[in-house]
Design a protein around this motif. Structure first.
Motif, PDB file in Angstrom:
ATOM      1  N   ARG A  51       3.386  -2.395   6.488  1.00 33.87           N
ATOM      2  CA  ARG A  51       3.479  -1.048   5.930  1.00 33.87           C
ATOM      3  C   ARG A  51       3.432   0.043   6.991  1.00 33.87           C
TER       4      ARG A  51
ATOM      5  N   LYS B 155       2.490   2.438  -3.532  1.00 31.65           N
ATOM      6  CA  LYS B 155       3.308   1.227  -3.633  1.00 31.65           C
ATOM      7  C   LYS B 155       2.460  -0.035  -3.614  1.00 31.65           C
ATOM      8  N   MET B 156       2.896  -1.019  -4.355  1.00 33.83           N
ATOM      9  CA  MET B 156       2.218  -2.296  -4.439  1.00 33.83           C
ATOM     10  C   MET B 156       3.269  -3.387  -4.215  1.00 33.83           C
ATOM     11  N   THR B 157       2.888  -4.442  -3.482  1.00 35.75           N
ATOM     12  CA  THR B 157       3.812  -5.565  -3.349  1.00 35.75           C
ATOM     13  C   THR B 157       3.720  -6.429  -4.612  1.00 35.75           C
ATOM     14  N   ARG B 158       4.700  -7.281  -4.819  1.00 39.46           N
ATOM     15  CA  ARG B 158       4.643  -8.180  -5.974  1.00 39.46           C
ATOM     16  C   ARG B 158       3.397  -9.066  -5.929  1.00 39.46           C
TER      17      ARG B 158
ATOM     18  N   LEU C 263       0.528  -7.029  -7.078  1.00 36.41           N
ATOM     19  CA  LEU C 263       0.613  -6.843  -8.531  1.00 36.41           C
ATOM     20  C   LEU C 263       0.084  -8.076  -9.256  1.00 36.41           C
TER      21      LEU C 263
ATOM     22  N   GLN D 164      -2.982  -8.331 -11.844  1.00 35.06           N
ATOM     23  CA  GLN D 164      -2.872  -8.860 -13.205  1.00 35.06           C
ATOM     24  C   GLN D 164      -3.943  -9.918 -13.460  1.00 35.06           C
TER      25      GLN D 164
ATOM     26  N   LEU E  63      -0.022  -4.344 -18.106  1.00 42.24           N
ATOM     27  CA  LEU E  63       0.295  -5.109 -16.891  1.00 42.24           C
ATOM     28  C   LEU E  63       0.676  -6.552 -17.213  1.00 42.24           C
TER      29      LEU E  63
ATOM     30  N   LEU F  61       4.337  -6.664 -17.885  1.00 41.36           N
ATOM     31  CA  LEU F  61       5.278  -6.043 -16.948  1.00 41.36           C
ATOM     32  C   LEU F  61       6.427  -7.007 -16.652  1.00 41.36           C
TER      33      LEU F  61
ATOM     34  N   PHE G 209      10.570  -7.534 -15.043  1.00 41.41           N
ATOM     35  CA  PHE G 209      11.494  -7.011 -14.035  1.00 41.41           C
ATOM     36  C   PHE G 209      12.901  -7.535 -14.289  1.00 41.41           C
TER      37      PHE G 209
ATOM     38  N   TYR H 191       2.713   2.113 -12.683  1.00 41.20           N
ATOM     39  CA  TYR H 191       2.538   0.724 -12.253  1.00 41.20           C
ATOM     40  C   TYR H 191       3.887   0.004 -12.207  1.00 41.20           C
TER      41      TYR H 191
ATOM     42  N   ARG I 218       6.845   1.608 -11.686  1.00 43.64           N
ATOM     43  CA  ARG I 218       7.650   2.247 -10.634  1.00 43.64           C
ATOM     44  C   ARG I 218       7.178   1.903  -9.240  1.00 43.64           C
TER      45      ARG I 218
ATOM     46  N   ILE J  35       6.012  -0.765  -7.759  1.00 43.87           N
ATOM     47  CA  ILE J  35       6.141  -2.081  -7.153  1.00 43.87           C
ATOM     48  C   ILE J  35       7.243  -2.034  -6.090  1.00 43.87           C
ATOM     49  N   ASP J  36       6.959  -2.620  -4.945  1.00 35.98           N
ATOM     50  CA  ASP J  36       7.942  -2.651  -3.853  1.00 35.98           C
ATOM     51  C   ASP J  36       9.290  -3.145  -4.368  1.00 35.98           C
ATOM     52  N   GLY J  37      10.333  -2.420  -4.067  1.00 38.29           N
ATOM     53  CA  GLY J  37      11.673  -2.840  -4.449  1.00 38.29           C
ATOM     54  C   GLY J  37      12.122  -2.294  -5.794  1.00 38.29           C
ATOM     55  N   THR J  38      11.192  -1.752  -6.565  1.00 37.37           N
ATOM     56  CA  THR J  38      11.563  -1.203  -7.873  1.00 37.37           C
ATOM     57  C   THR J  38      12.149   0.197  -7.707  1.00 37.37           C
TER      58      THR J  38
END
Lengths: 330, 330
Positions: free
Chosen positions: A66, A207-210, A213, A217, B220, B223, B225, B257, B259, B261-264
């Protein structure tokens, strides 16, 4: 900012003299570097460049992905004990409370190497030949801002962005109690230089990585509370880390979900380790001293944030620590 | 701060004159008030008190419980159409982009009532007899800070805390793009007055109620994708609100939450309503204009934050909107 003749001003002057009197510098920060460590590293590099000096930026640990966007971050070398020693005559240590925090990198320092120690940790033991220790600074970059201002060198947007990054990460996005008027004034000046505070907040804090996340959860689905709601805790197993592909640093912040629920006095995160032990992070909403609880298990920390490790698996460790907190709450 | 003779300074002078020339004021803000609306309301009350005026603070909606701690917040009256009219000769409307935003409260204004309109929304239609509209202000409290400074009145800690609250809530904790150098400079000054920024951040931004937590857990766990990870969405059913005891405002922030996420690129929250419709909140990471998507369903908003409502249940509405976003992403 810094009153003429003040002790702090003299420290800044000594630090500048240390830089001006040398030619070749090694710039190091602590192992497992955070936002402030890396930001400070690149800002010192930037400053040495402005002063016309040669330097190498070095860290024992890998660069957190990051922080790759920071100016000069791609020049931070990863320390390899096999590699030939770098050519340097002086060391600048940043954001390290003691010599050990530098890690194995310090093995490459010839005996008697002159070292400038710039840090904001109250426990800093002044291990440098020149020391700039400012425990009321929120971040080491805050000291570097003062140093650069004192040197009369104009910041550009890249360096300003690195300083903003260090301030933002070490104050939890201008939310912790270390967010002083001085921090906010510096932030205002940095924004004037074109720093994109919103982009940085998104990138560094939102931002959060998968994998993060997925950990969130799993952790949230297991959040438990004592009957009175004053203790909240969740746990993460070694299998969670493996199955989600998460790194241990992805656990950062998870404990706050337990602490931040209305009515919760103490929040805890239990992390099972591969070898059957349990690491515990404790957070207090303010009234309870969680350092005392951590100490009773051989750990330590601050009143509101502490940690300990038990040589027990999760199922045994969790009720033990919850009970200890329960007794303090009575 | 405000250059002599500038248009803004003239507006501030007109606002002060409006206050000085009256005796009895009604101070109103918009329905479903947020942090800035309530903070602005109490700050105007505080200022009128300093000027020796009589005033009534009024709002059509209930006071959000999180804002009860603010000075004078307990004096904000809840509007009741049956109640006798208050004695007032002038109205001050704060943080309302148009007359309608005041709600039914406006029915108590005699025709031709003199009204001072202080607001930061770019769409404000200058409905007052005196208007202070500053669309580059992050919050209405920012304008009030300038007004109080211009009046030469010293802030105390209570008023400073209210201004900090408005700044903090309207900038998402100093993270949104409206976090200007001016905002940060004001925050620095307010901290100097003893504002506990850390406590406010905990209380206003970090703390979660149990119903909010339960909504987060449910949201969550659902969630989802798109295959490429560029679209993330979650949903909340009417039963979720009922079973958790949550209020509709507890849904705030949940869409982030998805929006964050990395890559979203686009995050969405689908809210099923009791009457079988679906409300959609859309958030963009920056590249995609979600207002255009919302408009195609009769909604609207901003490039990065928009909303719409479909006369379809969740199972039909979700794939329809996801498909629409997918087409924009191509």
């Amino acid at each position: 900012m810094t009153e003429p003749g003040s002790a702090y001003r003299k420290q800044l002057e000594a630090a500048l003299a240390f830089m001006n009197e040398g030619d070749d510098f090694l710039v190091v920060s602590h192992v497992q570097p955070d936002g402030d460590a890396i930001s400070s590293t690149v800002v010192v590099g930037w400053l040495l460049g402005k002063l016309g000096k040669r330097y190498v930026l070095l860290n024992e640990s890998d660069l957190p992905s990051r922080l790759r966007f920071l100016t000069l971050a791609d020049t931070i070398q990863h320390f390899d004990e096999q590699a030939p020693p770098f050519e340097f005559t002086r060391v600048i240590s940043i954001d390290c409370a003691d010599y050990k925090r530098i890690g194995t990198v310090s093995s490459s320092f010839p005996p008697g190497t002159k070292l400038l120690n710039i840090d904001h940790h109250p426990t800093n033991d002044s291990f440098g030949s020149v020391n700039v220790i400012r425990s009321d600074a929120a971040a080491t970059v805050e000291i570097l801002y003062d140093l650069i201002e004192h040197a009369g060198i104009a910041l550009d947007r890249d360096a300003a962005t690195a300083i903003y990054t260090g301030l933002m990460t070490d104050t939890g996005g201008f939310r912790y109690a270390n967010t002083t008027p001085h921090v906010m004034s510096i932030a205002a000046e940095l924004l004037k230089l074109g720093v994109k505070g919103n982009d940085l907040a998104d990138h560094l804090l939102e931002k959060m990585t998968r994998p993060q996340l997925m950990l969130l959860q799993r952790g949230l689905s297991r959040l438990s509370f004592s009957e009175d709601g004053k203790i909240g805790w969740l746990y993460i197993t070694p299998a969670d880390l493996e199955e989600t592909g998460a790194d241990p640093e992805d656990l950062e912040g998870l404990v706050n979900y337990a602490r931040n629920i209305d009515g919760t006095e103490v929040g805890m995160l239990f992390k099972g380790t591969q070898d059957g032990q349990t690491k515990v992070s404790l957070r207090s909403a303010g009234r309870i001293d969680v350092a005392a609880v951590a100490q009773s298990f051989g750990g330590g920390g601050h009143v509101r944030a502490a940690g300990c490790r038990l040589e027990l698996g999760l199922p045994e460790a969790m009720p033990k620590v919850v009970d200890a907190v329960r007794r303090v709450l009575v």
